[in-house]
Scaffold this active site. Structure first.
Site, PDB file in Angstrom:
ATOM      1  N   CYS A 146      41.301  55.186  40.043  1.00 17.68           N
ATOM      2  CA  CYS A 146      42.663  55.706  40.166  1.00 17.68           C
ATOM      3  C   CYS A 146      42.764  57.090  39.547  1.00 17.68           C
ATOM      4  O   CYS A 146      43.105  57.244  38.385  1.00 17.68           O
ATOM      5  CB  CYS A 146      43.653  54.760  39.492  1.00 17.68           C
ATOM      6  SG  CYS A 146      45.352  55.321  39.596  1.00 17.68           S
ATOM      7  N   GLU A 184      42.065  45.930  43.446  1.00 25.15           N
ATOM      8  CA  GLU A 184      42.341  45.669  42.026  1.00 25.15           C
ATOM      9  C   GLU A 184      42.301  46.994  41.288  1.00 25.15           C
ATOM     10  O   GLU A 184      41.594  47.917  41.680  1.00 25.15           O
ATOM     11  CB  GLU A 184      41.370  44.636  41.455  1.00 25.15           C
ATOM     12  CG  GLU A 184      39.912  45.024  41.429  1.00 25.15           C
ATOM     13  CD  GLU A 184      39.525  45.845  40.215  1.00 25.15           C
ATOM     14  OE1 GLU A 184      40.177  45.731  39.175  1.00 25.15           O
ATOM     15  OE2 GLU A 184      38.551  46.608  40.327  1.00 25.15           O
ATOM     16  N   ARG A 229      41.576  40.898  28.977  1.00 20.90           N
ATOM     17  CA  ARG A 229      41.555  41.975  29.968  1.00 20.90           C
ATOM     18  C   ARG A 229      42.631  41.693  31.008  1.00 20.90           C
ATOM     19  O   ARG A 229      42.834  40.548  31.396  1.00 20.90           O
ATOM     20  CB  ARG A 229      40.173  42.009  30.641  1.00 20.90           C
ATOM     21  CG  ARG A 229      39.864  43.278  31.436  1.00 20.90           C
ATOM     22  CD  ARG A 229      38.478  43.157  32.064  1.00 20.90           C
ATOM     23  NE  ARG A 229      37.971  44.421  32.558  1.00 20.90           N
ATOM     24  CZ  ARG A 229      37.174  45.228  31.870  1.00 20.90           C
ATOM     25  NH1 ARG A 229      36.801  44.891  30.638  1.00 20.90           N
ATOM     26  NH2 ARG A 229      36.732  46.359  32.378  1.00 20.90           N
ATOM     27  N   ARG A 231      44.197  42.924  34.884  1.00 20.69           N
ATOM     28  CA  ARG A 231      43.951  43.711  36.096  1.00 20.69           C
ATOM     29  C   ARG A 231      45.092  43.498  37.074  1.00 20.69           C
ATOM     30  O   ARG A 231      45.577  42.376  37.267  1.00 20.69           O
ATOM     31  CB  ARG A 231      42.644  43.305  36.773  1.00 20.69           C
ATOM     32  CG  ARG A 231      41.402  43.485  35.944  1.00 20.69           C
ATOM     33  CD  ARG A 231      41.178  44.901  35.484  1.00 20.69           C
ATOM     34  NE  ARG A 231      40.803  45.819  36.550  1.00 20.69           N
ATOM     35  CZ  ARG A 231      40.562  47.107  36.363  1.00 20.69           C
ATOM     36  NH1 ARG A 231      40.678  47.646  35.150  1.00 20.69           N
ATOM     37  NH2 ARG A 231      40.200  47.882  37.363  1.00 20.69           N
TER      38      ARG A 231
END
Length: 410
Positions: A146, A184, A229, A231
């Site tokens: 990204c 993702e 984590r 996502r």
């Protein structure tokens, strides 16, 4: 931790609240906290059964969903494949990869070593021709890097994404027209640039002829991954079938895995973590880290050493809880980064004074022990740190198989 209790910190993680909020809950009596023999605080799941986040763990359909199998061999293409965390999870769910693309030569070598039968297309995605896969691809996946979309124009559509790697994913979708595609990314993508970035993505998906399922930020700790984590998962269904099926997100597992599950024989692995290479601390840093207790960080150091170690950061606002951080066996790992010994995001072994090793890193990402990583130690850490946790990908993969089974039955 057994299936009937949850630690206070795991509860805070699942509820996505800070330690400050957790302390307020303890003081106010909002939830019933208990103290164990070792002085740790925990809650009984029975006392939390009306809390939606806990209710879904208690009523989990994980075991039933583990029985999900494809009605026929479903084909997939993966872009930005990295070291294979997402691809392996999808494969375990039952997908047959037609092609995986990755630009990094060392990551491609990792894929080839572990799955010589996979078709790995190494190189710049801009140079790939996708139309040859049209009509034979059920699923397209990819965790596109990204870069900032801040220069995207006001139209907020397909043309505005040109020049970004999301455009290349969109181009692949346009040329292949799979039944479903899944992306993702980091959770901050939704709020990036005041939401304008995500509006460009949403509008682009619509222009491509797909219906976007309302995206979710999935917490890896809910899906048998011993790591905090998160996502962002986006699933889009081709419009000709989108109104006839419903995508169902994966159920969470019934308990939280911790670092002990990752490093020792148990439910996750049938043996202790194998020996492997890893970074080492310089003598001075090692002497400082020796003073940090399990689960502690820089604030647990003597005051003078705090000031010396932190430098100017000592006087700045914020907890900086990743600095001089020693992980705890009784908690999931903090999110892994591309290096376990970066000062801002320290990942020190819970019992030994050293950074986590390669195989410890890999287990925290739920890679199998026989998954080999190519390249030097720094490259291996980077590949693992950038990966999607295998068990998270596997859980999402099972949901995608269920979706394609429903489409197949139309």
């Amino acid at each position: 931790m057994n299936n009937s209790v949850i630690s206070d910190t795991n509860f805070a993680d699942i509820m996505r609240v800070s330690k400050r909020t957790l302390d307020k809950w303890k003081q106010s009596g909002k939830y019933k906290f208990n103290i164990g023999r070792n002085g740790t605080s925990f809650l009984f799941l029975e006392d939390l059964k009306t809390v939606p986040e806990i209710k879904e763990m208690i009523a989990s359909e994980w075991e039933a969903e583990m029985q999900t199998v494809p009605l026929r061999p479903y084909t997939s293409i993966e872009l930005f494949a990295g070291a294979g965390g997402l691809a392996l999870g999808m494969s375990k769910a039952g997908f047959c990869h037609l092609m995986l693309n990755e630009i990094d030569a060392t990551a491609c070598e990792t894929l080839k070593i572990n799955r010589p039968n996979w078709h790995i297309a190494q190189g710049d995605i801009h140079n790939l021709e996708f139309s040859v896969y049209k009509g034979e691809t059920d699923l397209l996946t990819g965790g596109f890097p990204c870069q900032a979309f801040s220069y995207a124009g006001n139209k907020g559509g397909f043309e505005d994404t040109r020049g970004t790697l999301f455009f290349e994913l969109a181009r692949a979708v346009r040329d292949i027209m799979p039944k479903v595609f899944m992306c993702e990314n980091v959770k901050g993508l939704v709020s990036h640039d005041g939401g304008r970035t995500f509006n460009v993505i949403r509008n682009t998906i619509s222009q491509l002829g797909y219906t976007l399922v309302e995206p979710r930020v999935l917490q890896a700790i809910k899906y048998k991954v011993p790591q905090k984590r998160e996502r962002l998962i986006m699933v889009a269904i081709r419009n000709d079938v989108a109104d006839k099926v419903v995508f169902r997100w994966p159920s969470p597992y019934n308990r939280i895995m911790n670092l002990r599950d990752a490093l020792y024989a148990g439910e996750l692995y049938d043996s202790d973590v194998p020996q492997s290479a890893g970074q080492v601390y310089p003598d001075k840093k090692r002497m400082i880290m020796e003073l940090v207790p399990m689960g502690g960080y820089w604030k647990d150091l003597p005051l003078e050493i705090q000031k010396e170690y932190m430098g100017g950061s000592y006087y700045l606002e914020g907890g900086k809880t990743g600095m001089a951080r020693r992980l705890s066996l009784d908690e999931p790992s903090l999110t892994l980064t591309c290096s376990p010994a970066q000062k801002q995001t320290e990942r020190c072994h819970p019992l030994e004074t050293r950074p986590l090793t390669i195989r410890e890193y890999a287990r925290i990402q739920t890679f199998p022990d026989d998954w080999t990583f190519a390249g030097n130690v720094s490259s291996q850490y980077k590949q693992i740190g950038n990966a999607v946790p295998v068990n998270l990908a596997w859980a999402v993969g099972r949901s995608l198989v269920r979706l394609l089974n429903d489409i197949e039955m139309l």
